[in-house]
Design a protein around this motif. Structure first.
Motif, PDB file in Angstrom:
ATOM      1  N   ARG A  45       0.830  -1.203   0.000  1.00  0.00           N
ATOM      2  CA  ARG A  45       0.000   0.000   0.000  1.00  0.00           C
ATOM      3  C   ARG A  45       0.868   1.257   0.000  1.00  0.00           C
ATOM      4  O   ARG A  45       1.992   1.256   0.494  1.00  0.00           O
ATOM      5  CB  ARG A  45      -0.895   0.024   1.242  1.00  0.00           C
ATOM      6  N   ARG A  78      -4.740  -9.177  -5.474  1.00  0.00           N
ATOM      7  CA  ARG A  78      -4.874  -7.714  -5.375  1.00  0.00           C
ATOM      8  C   ARG A  78      -3.734  -7.005  -6.116  1.00  0.00           C
ATOM      9  O   ARG A  78      -3.946  -5.954  -6.735  1.00  0.00           O
ATOM     10  CB  ARG A  78      -4.903  -7.304  -3.899  1.00  0.00           C
ATOM     11  N   ALA A 100      -4.125  -4.529  -9.257  1.00  0.00           N
ATOM     12  CA  ALA A 100      -3.499  -3.205  -9.213  1.00  0.00           C
ATOM     13  C   ALA A 100      -2.617  -2.958 -10.429  1.00  0.00           C
ATOM     14  O   ALA A 100      -2.419  -1.809 -10.845  1.00  0.00           O
ATOM     15  CB  ALA A 100      -2.676  -3.062  -7.929  1.00  0.00           C
TER      16      ALA A 100
END
Length: 370
Positions: free
Chosen positions: A103, A170, A174
């Motif tokens: 992140r 994920r 992304a």
């Protein structure tokens, strides 16, 4: 042979860093003690993380969002970390998969399933609160996205095996989800499934992503759900192009063994991680003596039992993490003696610098660097 003596140049003295100068006067653990009075995650060099949010993921699983301190070096999707907490005065460490992609804010997520009888998982699922600080190990694990991966993929997940695959998924999304990826996700019942709404939403948003939920104990099924354990018929009915796909499988040992038997030779490539140890191959009887060189103690332990379990049975409190030979937390030096690897049956008679106690048993008298 001629020798030419050259005049020695002036010695270069490099200035010492402020940290190394401080180490001369203060031990790191003393610094950590006083620094923690100012901020709970300030340390000299030890990675720590503070829980900043928690979210229920299923009937028996919770996702903890953690803020690591500056000593943590980051991770790749698909890797794991060791978390450590103190429970009733006892420091415990276990390995958990990171369930999110990296992140921008540097925070990380782990999704923990409550294991019946598991003190650590019960604590993290039920008792851990926002603001609590946990020990954090550096990331490890090799089931990550390979460099330049561009083919079609198949993820096979069962139970907690969804967590590293969710991190990979994920990251895949992304990066644009430009290649086909199918996820088959097994659970006993619907209320044990994690990330269901997100997985369904991703399947709608990205034509290259397909998800199938497979339940083993539900009497009625909803859209996108199937029934049954992993077998050849179910796999062929859902995956018509297995030979064109790279496969990652993750889950309990029995599930991974079945996935390997069904897909290992038929897929383009196959890699797997099991969350429970495979069956032990060794059935040696009797006892041997284990000498702990650092403490000078000599203990009698049974052959055929993991050294970690055997030494814990003698009252030793040893560092451990995954207890499956992955994280290396329990490794120590072996000075002499023969050990046997519990998964492969291989005997090791040479001294080694990092014997993993959780997956090796004593086969003869041993001397360990403990």
């Amino acid at each position: 042979m001629n020798a030419v003596t050259r005049p020695r140049g002036p010695r270069v003295v490099r200035p010492r860093s402020p940290l190394s100068l401080l180490r001369t006067w203060v031990a790191p653990d003393v610094f950590d003690f006083w620094a923690s009075r100012l901020h709970p995650t300030w340390t000299w060099e030890r990675p720590l993380a503070r829980i900043v949010a928690r979210q229920a993921q299923s009937r028996d699983a919770v996702t903890l969002l953690l803020q690591p301190n500056r000593h943590w070096r980051g991770f790749r999707p698909g890797q794991h970390v060791n978390l450590g907490v103190e429970i009733d005065g006892v420091r415990m460490t276990r390995s958990y998969s990171l369930s999110d992609a990296p992140r921008a804010d540097g925070r990380i997520a782990v999704t923990v399933k409550h294991i019946e009888g598991g003190r650590m998982s019960r604590h993290l699922c039920q008792d851990a609160r926002v603001g609590d600080v946990v020990d954090l190990g550096q990331a490890f694990g090799e089931m990550t996205w390979p460099q330049g991966a561009d083919g079609a993929w198949l993820f096979l997940a069962a139970g907690s095996g969804i967590t590293p695959l969710m991190s990979l998924l994920r990251a895949h999304v992304a990066n644009g989800a430009s290649t086909p990826l199918m996820l088959l996700y097994w659970a006993r019942s619907r209320d044990e499934l994690c990330f269901v709404d997100e997985l369904r939403a991703l399947a709608k948003q990205h034509p290259n992503f397909v998800v199938h939920f497979v339940l083993t104990r539900e009497s009625t099924l909803m859209d996108g759900e199937h029934r049954g354990r992993i077998d050849a018929a179910l796999l062929s009915s859902l995956v018509s192009d297995l030979g064109d796909r790279d496969v990652y499988a993750c889950g309990p040992g029995g599930f991974v063994d079945s996935a390997r038997a069904l897909a290992g030779a038929n897929a383009r490539s196959f890699a797997a991680e099991a969350f429970t140890p495979p069956a032990r191959l060794i059935e040696e009887g009797g006892h041997v003596e284990v000498t702990l060189a650092a403490s000078g103690r000599t203990l009698s332990v049974p052959r055929g039992q993991s050294l970690l379990t055997a030494l814990e049975g003698q009252g030793l409190k040893l560092a451990s993490g995954c207890r499956m030979g992955i994280c290396n937390t329990c490794a120590c030096g072996k000075v002499s003696g023969t050990t046997r690897h519990l998964h492969t049956g291989d005997a090791i008679g040479e001294p080694v610098s990092a014997l993993r106690l959780c997956v090796n048993a004593a086969s003869s008298d041993l001397v360990l660097d403990l």
